[in-house]
Motif scaffolding. Structure first.
Motif: not given
Length: 292
Positions: A123-147
């Motif tokens: 997510r941090a990489a895509v926010i920094l520069d999305h141009s090298p990516f075709r899509s982003l899939t987050l697998v079991a990865s949440g919006p903020a800190q862990i439980s």
């Protein structure tokens, strides 16, 4: 104790150092076989205490669907080198820049897949520069800190790293319970011999720094939603690290495609690899069809 041999790559895959502008990174790379239409390249980022081997069971089914897959050890993770005692080298921004370089070396644009911690780095990489990516899939990865329960386990681990050697900490992990319950995707791939080998390959500063990130990560969903990429949120039907309703809500906020893999928990890539691979390839195929 003798050191076990490295876990061999899947049949037909190649393990090698991927050379990038930011150094070399250990990868397992499976090309699309002859006779199968090549539909794209996927870059797979593992989670906390994990490694490229966590995706071993995805390579063959993805290749059969036309997708070359490159699973990678991040900086200081298992077979990729990094400083042993400099946590600043593992700041999230540094790791994100590594991912941008990895994508370029793997053959951008790539479909980026991040599991758990790997999802937050992705997510941090895509926010920094999305141009090298075709899509982003987050697998079991949440919006903020862990439980909270996982934060407690990670804190115990970080405290242990400050006063114990890596072999001593490994023994402490086993005493706490199954290794996959200490924040990482260890279940189902390679057995304890492999898990011990890769634990000893990790750099302590990397574990301390990324463990801290998991416990303090802010909610960056709005930033990510502003990026013009297709998103996919994939998880098991149960998750103790980020509760599934939290992942459901994140998918809505991202206007993302949503997949829940039956019979899987925090590591669908290891626990239910075939339906996980199909879900990934179906999502990527839909993007190609939309472009066409």
């Amino acid at each position: 104790m003798t050191t076990p041999a490295p876990l061999p790559p899947p049949p037909g895959a190649r393990a090698y150092p991927l050379r990038t502008a930011r150094g070399d990174f250990a990868v397992v790379d499976l090309q699309v076989p002859p006779g199968v239409d090549q539909r794209g390249v996927a870059l797979l980022l593992p989670g906390f205490t994990g490694s490229k081997e966590d995706f071993s069971l995805l390579h063959a089914p993805l290749a059969a669907r036309g997708y070359r897959s490159v699973a990678i050890d991040g900086r200081g993770q298992y077979e990729s080198d990094g400083p042993a005692d400099d946590e600043s080298a593992y700041a999230q921004g540094e790791l994100a820049r590594d991912v941008l370089a990895q994508a370029e070396a793997a053959g951008a644009p790539v479909h980026l897949v991040g599991h758990s911690l790997g999802g937050q780095i992705a997510r941090a990489a895509v926010i920094l520069d999305h141009s090298p990516f075709r899509s982003l899939t987050l697998v079991a990865s949440g919006p903020a800190q862990i439980s909270t329960s996982q934060q407690q386990r990670v804190k115990l681990l970080r405290d242990a790293l400050a006063v114990m050697t890596m072999p001593e900490v490994w023994d402490a992990i086993l005493a706490m319970g199954p290794p996959e319950e200490v924040g990482g995707p260890a279940r189902g791939i390679g057995g304890l011999d492999h898990l011990r080998r890769r634990w000893l390959g990790n750099k302590p500063a990397q574990l301390a720094a990324t463990g801290g990130q998991l416990c303090t990560e802010p909610d960056r969903v709005a930033e990510l939603a502003a990026v013009p990429l297709p998103f996919h949120v994939l998880s098991g039907e149960k998750d103790d690290t980020w509760p599934v309703p939290l992942l459901d809500d994140m998918a809505v906020r991202l206007h993302a495609h949503r997949t829940i893999v039956p019979g899987a928990e925090h590591s669908p890539n290891a626990e239910q690899p075939l339906p996980t691979a199909d879900a990934l390839a179906d999502f990527w195929d839909s993007l190609t069809e939309a472009d066409g």
